[in-house]
Scaffold this motif. Structure first.
Motif, short mmCIF file in Angstrom:
data_model
loop_
_atom_site.label_atom_id
_atom_site.label_comp_id
_atom_site.label_asym_id
_atom_site.label_seq_id
_atom_site.Cartn_x
_atom_site.Cartn_y
_atom_site.Cartn_z
N PHE A 101 -2.05 39.69 33.60
CA PHE A 101 -1.21 38.54 33.23
C PHE A 101 -0.12 38.32 34.28
O PHE A 101 0.04 37.22 34.82
N MET A 143 -6.97 33.58 29.06
CA MET A 143 -7.32 35.00 28.92
C MET A 143 -7.15 35.43 27.47
O MET A 143 -6.12 35.17 26.84
N PRO A 167 2.38 38.04 24.79
CA PRO A 167 1.33 37.06 25.09
C PRO A 167 1.80 35.65 24.75
O PRO A 167 2.79 35.49 24.04
N TYR A 187 -2.25 33.39 27.66
CA TYR A 187 -2.71 34.73 27.30
C TYR A 187 -2.70 34.86 25.78
O TYR A 187 -1.66 34.79 25.15
#
Length: 489
Positions: free
Chosen positions: A54, A28, A121, A66
RNA sequence: GGUACCGUGGCCGAGCGGCUAGGCGGUGGUCUGCAAAACCAUAGACAGCGGUUCGAAUCCGCUCGGUACCUCCA
């Protein structure tokens, strides 16, 4: 990997079943902030939206990578069309190095995201750290004939591209329409067509941030970083690309074009776009100068704010609307969010204190299905929250002796709350009383015992004074059947 | 002008053809020394006008109002 997750794909304008390319892995990519100013409410929306994605994907046992970038290579200022880099301009004004500005606002962004309980992330690449990758991308697009060099700059040849691919497939634009609607901007005469966009821009003398390239000393075009970094860390095709609706065109449309131009195929399977936060019905944005920074929300120091709103109130407020709807900011709406969230956390505390019965008078098992159904339906957090409120009502009724629950049903609810409130929605209780400061606990115990004595003697004046004085330092005392309880507001 | 989308009760906000969304606020009660919390009850809505349908907030058309984007801002 079994799942019933449906998500709305902007590419098809419909909900699709989520099927990753390489399960259990999911890639992602989300467009992150441009770090030339403090994060405002508008920045919180995509961060929280994709934090939910997420979290939920991980909850479904996917291995998610991510990637959320930091844009530190700024470009033109909106209303100062002099070819000056946004970050460079801010730097000159404050006599700082551009990278000093970048560092400053990156740190502040991180702090705000932590406050909002947004998970970090997996990778957070910067545009300036990937100039080489971007140059390589330009070379390959040039080699394939979809770009041309002009006066030291390189432009993407949209018309040429359109002969072989569909430019506009994401945003629904038609090339002919684009031709008629173009602003007058510098460098326009260098381009073959007005809708061509820059891949590499030759620097002008005032520009502070620039790098060498085969074409000129300059800086990469604005859509390039995401194409380069997405491919580098997630592969030439990956599952989800997210960002705000305002990025749909031209940013994401051009990302698709760039990827096709150099690799011959689309880069992304599912495109997800969160809607805007509005203030007085208008998008909250830097360029409109109508934004309220997150720090201002947390401190209450902004003329439009009645009071301070905690990070969790902001998070809850955003989650109470579906990510594809606009959400309108107002003090009244934030008050409502604050109260509602408090109600939910009161329930969490209450669950521990429930007395189990031999049978349950209400069915709570179906809530599990409805909670998952809500999240599976394109991450419908408002529905999920509504379900949690229904559960909250039941917990309160049990506490009042109006309904009964077995020990296993109580445990079941506890688990649901733990999974959905904390793990998936990412809400954390801000009740400071939860810490292990024994001294405070003992002090409060002593004070409340004095007050209890006063109440016993029907000395209401003293009892009320103690409560009022504590209230002044934000300690709220409530008398319940089990005695007085307190918490810090 | 083009493209995408929206208009739901005092406020926020779900809803995807038939079943009370939910939260905040309001009102009336229960509880309480008072307050708070909690619980119970309650009022209030689908921008307007047509159409399709046994049935529409939900589908179609028109009107009105609003938002976002429209290439070198990311």
């Amino acid at each position: 990997m079994n799942n019933n997750l449906q998500l709305y794909n902007t590419l098809s304008r419909s909900k699709e079943k989520f099927e990753p390319l390489n399960p259990p892995n999911v890639g992602m990519y989300v467009c992150g902030p441009t770090v030339y100013g403090d994060a405002h409410l508008g920045h919180a929306r995509p961060a929280i939206t994709f934090d939910i994605v997420f979290r939920y994907l991980m909850h479904l046992d996917y291995k998610v990578r991510y990637v959320r970038n930091i844009t530190d290579v700024g470009h033109l200022e909106n209303d100062a069309d002099e070819g000056e880099d946004k970050i460079a301009k801010k730097a000159r004004l404050e006599e700082l190095e551009p990278m000093e500005v970048v560092k400053h606002f990156t740190d502040r962004y991180h702090k705000n995201m932590d406050q909002l309980n947004v998970l970090h992330p997996s990778i957070e690449p910067t545009a300036s750290g990937h100039i080489i990758e971007q140059i390589e991308l330009i070379k390959s697009i040039l080699d394939n004939g979809y770009a041309y060099e002009s006066e030291g700059s390189v432009y993407f040849d949209v018309k040429k591209y359109s002969n072989d691919y569909d430019y506009g497939k994401l945003s629904g634009r038609k090339l002919d329409d684009l031709l008629e609607n173009t602003r007058t901007l510098t460098g326009q005469q260098e381009k073959k067509n007005s809708y061509d966009f820059a891949l590499w821009k030759k620097t002008d003398p005032k520009h502070l941030m620039h790098w060498p390239s085969p074409w000129s000393e300059g800086y990469p075009g604005w859509h390039l970083e995401c194409s380069a970094m997405g491919a580098k860390y997630l592969g030439e095709t990956f599952d989800i690309h997210g960002g705000g609706m305002d990025l749909l065109f031209p940013h994401h449309e051009s990302e698709i074009a760039q990827s096709n131009a150099c690799r011959g195929h689309d880069p992304v399977h599912y495109w997800m776009h969160n809607n805007m936060i509005t203030i007085d019905g208008q998008k909250m944005g830097k360029s409109l100068n109508n934004f309220i920074t997150l720090d201002e929300f947390f401190s209450g120091k902004h003329k439009a704010l009645d009071k301070a709103y905690s990070p969790m109130t902001i998070r809850f407020f955003i989650l109470q609307a579906h990510y594809r709807s606009t959400v309108d900011f107002s003090n009244e709406a934030l008050h409502a969010a604050e109260k509602g969230m408090q109600k939910l956390f009161n329930t969490v505390e209450l669950i521990d204190k429930l007395t189990p019965s031999s049978n349950s008078s209400v069915d709570v098992q179906h809530f599990k299905d409805s909670l998952y159904a809500a999240m599976d339906d394109d991450f419908n957090t408002p529905i999920a929250i509504a379900q949690l409120f229904e559960l909250s009502k039941i917990v309160n009724q049990v506490n009042d002796g109006k309904e009964t629950l077995t020990a296993s049903d109580i445990l079941f609810i506890q688990n649901l709350y733990s999974v959905f409130v904390f793990e998936i929605l990412g809400l954390i209780s801000e009740n400071i009383k939860g810490n292990d400061d024994q001294l405070v606990d003992q002090l409060m115990g002593a004070i409340l015992s004095l007050r209890q004595d006063a109440k016993q003697n029907k000395d209401w004046a003293t009892a009320d004074k103690i409560r009022d004085e504590l209230g002044k330092i934000n300690i709220k005392v409530k008398d319940t059947k089990e005695g007085a309880v307190w918490n810090i507001e």
